[in-house]
Design a protein around this motif. Structure first.
Motif, short mmCIF file in Angstrom:
data_model
loop_
_atom_site.label_atom_id
_atom_site.label_comp_id
_atom_site.label_asym_id
_atom_site.label_seq_id
_atom_site.Cartn_x
_atom_site.Cartn_y
_atom_site.Cartn_z
N PRO A 149 0.91 -1.03 0.00
CA PRO A 149 -0.42 0.14 0.02
C PRO A 149 1.02 0.95 0.21
O PRO A 149 0.66 2.17 0.06
CB PRO A 149 -0.75 -0.33 1.24
N GLU A 150 1.90 0.99 -0.09
CA GLU A 150 2.92 2.71 -0.02
C GLU A 150 2.65 3.32 -0.89
O GLU A 150 2.61 4.84 -0.40
CB GLU A 150 4.45 1.79 -0.12
N LEU A 151 2.67 3.68 -2.69
CA LEU A 151 1.95 4.00 -3.57
C LEU A 151 0.37 4.66 -3.28
O LEU A 151 0.49 6.37 -3.11
CB LEU A 151 2.33 3.41 -4.49
N LEU A 152 0.00 4.07 -2.85
CA LEU A 152 -1.50 4.30 -2.11
C LEU A 152 -1.63 5.40 -1.36
O LEU A 152 -2.05 6.30 -1.33
CB LEU A 152 -2.84 3.42 -1.81
N ARG A 153 -0.88 5.38 -0.28
CA ARG A 153 -0.76 6.06 1.33
C ARG A 153 0.39 7.67 1.34
O ARG A 153 -0.07 8.41 1.14
CB ARG A 153 0.12 5.73 1.85
N THR A 154 1.37 7.33 -0.50
CA THR A 154 1.55 9.12 -1.20
C THR A 154 1.54 9.32 -1.56
O THR A 154 0.98 11.00 -1.37
CB THR A 154 3.09 8.11 -1.76
N LEU A 155 -0.09 8.42 -2.62
CA LEU A 155 -1.04 9.51 -2.71
C LEU A 155 -1.83 9.53 -2.45
O LEU A 155 -2.09 11.22 -2.08
CB LEU A 155 -1.40 8.40 -4.45
N LEU A 156 -2.40 9.18 -1.91
CA LEU A 156 -3.45 9.91 -0.72
C LEU A 156 -3.10 11.35 0.26
O LEU A 156 -2.96 12.21 0.27
CB LEU A 156 -3.75 8.70 0.47
N GLY A 157 -1.55 10.67 0.69
CA GLY A 157 -0.80 12.13 1.54
C GLY A 157 -0.81 13.48 0.64
O GLY A 157 -0.49 13.85 0.83
N ALA A 158 -0.57 12.95 -0.52
CA ALA A 158 -0.39 14.69 -1.44
C ALA A 158 -1.58 14.40 -2.09
O ALA A 158 -1.84 15.58 -2.51
CB ALA A 158 0.30 13.65 -3.29
N GLY A 159 -2.51 14.21 -1.07
CA GLY A 159 -4.04 14.79 -1.75
C GLY A 159 -4.98 14.12 -3.10
O GLY A 159 -5.86 14.46 -3.75
N LEU A 160 -4.64 13.61 -3.58
CA LEU A 160 -5.12 12.61 -4.84
C LEU A 160 -6.16 11.25 -4.08
O LEU A 160 -5.72 10.35 -3.27
CB LEU A 160 -4.20 11.98 -5.62
N VAL A 161 -6.46 11.01 -5.43
CA VAL A 161 -7.61 9.50 -5.21
C VAL A 161 -7.19 8.85 -6.13
O VAL A 161 -7.20 8.96 -7.10
CB VAL A 161 -9.35 10.16 -4.90
N PRO A 162 -6.09 7.94 -5.80
CA PRO A 162 -5.90 6.26 -6.05
C PRO A 162 -7.44 5.99 -7.16
O PRO A 162 -8.76 5.53 -5.74
CB PRO A 162 -5.04 6.13 -4.96
N VAL A 163 -7.63 5.40 -8.12
CA VAL A 163 -8.59 4.88 -8.33
C VAL A 163 -8.27 3.14 -8.82
O VAL A 163 -7.45 3.58 -9.97
CB VAL A 163 -9.13 5.90 -9.91
#
Length: 287
Positions: A149-163
């Motif tokens: 999940p590290e990539l998702l955590r990075t994206l979420l931390g940057a304010g993005l919504v992963p799809v």
């Protein structure tokens, strides 16, 4: 039943949108939640779109009927190509574009990206046909074995919504079709989500699949009447509930479907209680 407050203190929300759900109300609701600071991961399937694409290219859609009565997509190499094109080439870009149009920064991923979801291929699949059990050995469906999940955590931390969607990848990089509800459940567990919402074209889990009014408001096990895709969905929900405080199977066909699910709509999964089972993600399936 736990309240919607679980997602209000920046608690992560994982939402799965089924292939039979019109995306616009879901995207409106997701965008509204992101606006308030709630991090969201949106997971999607795409069986309906895969069927449309298969018909367009003249590829028959075949199914596998397991001995327990559940059905899934027969995924040979040609079908795998169609599933991949449908999910990554049609469904995902439309969802990402829809979020961008609502002012939400979004990025599309498959389970294969950065080893996000790893699976192992099912060596043998049993299918019941005309009263006989056939053994299928060339299917490209898999069981989820791990999540990074590290990539998702990075994206979420940057304010993005992963799809996120299937396919997953096995260790050698080959793409495998995995069940999208299991993807959502696995990600919710790996990310320590506050809530998981599985949106479908039914009002919830039904005691009688032919009666939309027979919604089971709470469940702690797979009900006898659950079959087909719903049986897969309930299994994923139950596995997630072992780690995720709030899990709901609800209609995606209503206004503000995510909010409705989290405030009493659909079927609330009440068991097993969090912390009583191992990690989710070993039961395979198909998008």
């Amino acid at each position: 039943m736990e309240s919607d407050s679980a997602t209000r203190a920046n608690g992560l929300l994982v939402v799965k949108i089924g292939g039979g759900v019109r995306p616009e109300p879901v995207l409106d609701d997701v965008a509204a939640r992101v606006e308030t600071g709630v991090p969201v991961v949106l997971v999607h399937g795409g069986g309906t779109e895969a069927d449309r694409l298969a018909e367009a290219v003249g590829l028959p859609v075949r199914t596998v009927r397991s001995p327990d009565g559940t059905r899934g997509r027969r995924t040979d190499a040609a079908a795998m190509d169609v599933v991949t094109m449908a999910l990554l080439g049609r469904v995902k870009p439309a969802l990402v574009g829809g979020l961008l149009a609502r002012g939400v920064r979004a990025v599309g991923l498959s389970g294969a990206d950065d080893g996000l979801v790893t699976a192992e291929r099912k060596q043998v699949i049993r299918s019941v046909e005309d009263g006989r059990v056939l053994l299928i050995r060339d299917d490209l469906s898999g069981r989820i074995t791990s999540v990074r999940p590290e990539l998702l955590r990075t994206l979420l931390g940057a304010g993005l919504v992963p799809v996120v969607s299937p396919p997953a990848a096995e260790g050698g990089g080959r793409l495998l079709n995995v069940d999208s509800d299991q993807v959502a459940a696995s990600l919710a567990v790996a990310l320590d989500a506050a809530a998981l919402v599985l949106l479908t074209d039914a009002p919830g889990v039904l005691a009688d699949p032919e009666d939309p009014a027979s919604v089971i408001r709470e469940l702690a096990q797979v009900p006898p009447g659950a079959g087909g895709r719903m049986r897969h969905k309930v299994r994923a929900a139950l596995r997630a509930r072992a780690r995720v405080p709030q899990v709901v199977v609800a209609s995606g066909l209503v206004d503000r479907p995510v909010t409705a699910a989290l405030t009493g709509g659909g079927t609330v999964v009440t068991g097993p209680p969090p912390g009583t089972a191992g990690p989710v993600g070993t039961d395979g399936g198909r998008a």
